[in-house]
Design a protein around this motif. Structure first.
Motif, PDB file in Angstrom:
ATOM      1  N   PHE A 296       0.816  -1.208   0.000  1.00 36.52           N
ATOM      2  CA  PHE A 296       0.000   0.000   0.000  1.00 36.52           C
ATOM      3  C   PHE A 296       0.854   1.264   0.000  1.00 36.52           C
ATOM      4  N   ASP A 297       2.099   1.170   0.446  1.00 32.77           N
ATOM      5  CA  ASP A 297       3.003   2.306   0.281  1.00 32.77           C
ATOM      6  C   ASP A 297       3.263   2.550  -1.207  1.00 32.77           C
ATOM      7  N   THR A 298       3.545   1.473  -1.941  1.00 35.21           N
ATOM      8  CA  THR A 298       3.821   1.585  -3.362  1.00 35.21           C
ATOM      9  C   THR A 298       2.593   2.077  -4.122  1.00 35.21           C
ATOM     10  N   ILE A 299       1.459   1.428  -3.855  1.00 38.27           N
ATOM     11  CA  ILE A 299       0.221   1.837  -4.514  1.00 38.27           C
ATOM     12  C   ILE A 299      -0.118   3.286  -4.160  1.00 38.27           C
ATOM     13  N   GLY A 300       0.013   3.603  -2.865  1.00 38.60           N
ATOM     14  CA  GLY A 300      -0.319   4.953  -2.421  1.00 38.60           C
ATOM     15  C   GLY A 300       0.558   6.005  -3.064  1.00 38.60           C
ATOM     16  N   THR A 301       1.862   5.744  -3.118  1.00 38.89           N
ATOM     17  CA  THR A 301       2.779   6.719  -3.695  1.00 38.89           C
ATOM     18  C   THR A 301       2.554   6.865  -5.197  1.00 38.89           C
ATOM     19  N   LEU A 302       2.318   5.735  -5.892  1.00 39.74           N
ATOM     20  CA  LEU A 302       2.094   5.800  -7.329  1.00 39.74           C
ATOM     21  C   LEU A 302       0.795   6.530  -7.648  1.00 39.74           C
ATOM     22  N   VAL A 303      -0.264   6.206  -6.908  1.00 38.12           N
ATOM     23  CA  VAL A 303      -1.543   6.885  -7.118  1.00 38.12           C
ATOM     24  C   VAL A 303      -1.417   8.368  -6.782  1.00 38.12           C
TER      25      VAL A 303
END
Length: 473
Positions: A296-303
């Motif tokens: 969710f860090d990766t998804i959150g940062t990308l989004v």
């Protein structure tokens, strides 16, 4: 270039893309020094610091090359903020549990990054991560970038200052500088009285205001120039008022890339036996924890980055999300193999987009510049932590602009986003804060008679976070 990156189709040209790549690099160059500082507890000049420095440059470049050629997106990647701090905490815990040295514990913790990177490559290939992105409610997605901004401001105003309070915890400028520390306490805890504290605070805020003023004047390199001004202020204060030589480490320093230190400490240095010393249960728990946080860090940062760059549709979705997520996963594996924490997409990529970057050529340019930085390790090492604090605070302020897209008249959005805004800096985890927002969104919908509006995958994610919070410590 035209056939490779489809420049005309995206309304751009080579010159614009190159300048955009340079702009992105200048806005995120602080990570080159900050990441090894955080991962080695500011053990500047050590073999491990040099190894992490090299890994930061190389893994970031590999991630950006993948972003350029697989996704054709102008996003830059590097070891993510928040996750690198969490990684350092895990390394310290492993050292305390096993009695191993910090370097050996660091190498054991790299096993976690390797496993999660491989898992995420598989999940990205089978579109599972993309489905998880779609399962995050739009309101929560819109609030991710501002929440990350507050966390970055918290880091910039807190422990990244490089000095600590009398209790041994992080020194917070907004708390400890403005009256909370008495002269006697400051003298006892810092050894040199108010000197280091005043110099640190002055450096950070001068750097911040320089960045703001330059940005308002349309200077693309505002962040990098602000860090330079802040560094000069700190060096001058260090020499004039504290009697120190800020350039002492440059005497006799070699500007050759510290490949030997990297090979000795981090390159493919997976300490599997040391990792297993912490016990199977703890090992599995750590892997699950890192996977959930990283997911969710990766998804959150990308989004958040895509939202900041205006590259999402009305539903908050970005074209070529699968390829972008796969690039992120490959970057993470490259980071584990070279010796750094999770590689993720940086929100500073938006600066390159604002400069006209629209294709992977922007990301490719930034990646090449990161590789070039392996020749300036001694210079990067003398950048004061307070200067990087200014950059973190400034970037955090920029990310807060995303709050204007959140409908605070809608309780379904307002409550989850508000909890995420406070949860991210308090927990120090992007993933945990998103989990809190997901749970609150689901609970509100269910008990307000709108359970059918929640997707099955959203229920599953919320349930997994509940298990994580209450069963996995």
């Amino acid at each position: 270039m035209e056939n490779l990156f489809r420049l005309r189709e995206n309304g751009t040209n080579v010159r614009t893309e190159l300048l955009a790549g340079l702009t992105t690099f200048m806005t995120m160059a602080y990570i080159i020094a900050l990441n090894p500082n955080l991962l080695t507890n500011f053990d500047v000049g050590s073999a491990l610091w040099n190894g992490v420095f090299m890994a930061t440059c190389i893994a970031s470049a590999i991630g950006m090359f993948c972003m350029a050629f697989l996704a054709n997106k102008p996003f830059a990647l590097a070891p993510g903020m928040g996750l690198n701090s969490f990684f350092a905490v895990v390394v310290g815990n492993i050292a305390a549990m096993t009695g191993m040295t910090y370097v050996a514990s660091f190498q054991a913790a790299l096993v976690i990054i390797l496993v999660e990177g491989i898992v995420f490559i598989v999940l990205s290939i089978f579109n599972i991560r993309e489905k998880i992105v779609d399962a995050i409610p739009l309101g929560v997605r819109l609030g991710i970038a501002p929440a990350i901004g507050i966390m970055l401001m918290n880091i910039g105003l807190g422990s990244n200052a490089g000095i600590y309070s009398e209790t041994g915890g992080p020194f917070f400028m907004m708390r400890d500088f403005f009256g909370a520390l008495t002269p006697s306490v400051a003298q006892g805890s810092m050894g040199s009285g108010y000197g280091p504290m005043i110099l640190t605070v002055a450096t950070a805020f001068i750097g911040l205001f320089v960045m703001v003023i330059l940005a308002k004047r349309g200077v693309k390199a505002a962040v990098l120039l602000g860090m330079l001004v802040a560094s000069v202020v700190y060096w001058a204060g260090d020499a004039l008022f504290l009697g120190a030589n800020p350039f002492a480490s440059l005497a006799g320093a070699s500007f050759a890339p510290p490949f030997a230190d990297m090979v000795e400490t981090t390159l493919f240095k997976f300490n599997f036996s040391g990792f297993l010393q912490i016990g199977w249960f703890t090992a599995i728990t750590l892997i699950i924890t890192f996977c959930m946080i990283d997911m969710f860090d990766t998804i959150g940062t990308l989004v958040g980055t895509a939202s900041r760059a205006g590259m999402v549709d009305d539903q908050g979705s970005m074209p070529n999300m699968k390829e972008a997520l796969l690039s992120d996963a490959i970057g993470t594996v490259a980071g584990a193999c070279s010796g750094t924490s999770t590689v993720t997409t940086f929100v500073e990529s938006a600066s390159g987009v604002e400069a006209g970057g629209r294709t992977g050529l922007t990301a490719l340019t930034t990646g090449v510049l990161f590789l070039a930085c392996i020749f300036i390790a001694p210079i990067a090492a003398i950048i004061p932590a307070a200067a990087t604090s200014a950059a973190l605070i400034y970037v955090g302020v920029l990310m807060l602009m995303g709050l204007k897209n959140v409908d605070f008249d809608d309780m379904d959005q307002m409550v989850p986003v508000s909890l995420m805004l406070i949860g991210m800096p308090v927990s120090g985890s992007i993933g945990h804060a998103i989990g809190l927002a997901m749970i609150s969104y689901t609970v509100i919908k269910v008990f307000s008679g709108k359970a059918k509006e929640v997707s099955v995958l959203t229920y599953v994610i919320s349930a997994l976070f509940l298990l994580k919070f209450f069963l996995i410590v």
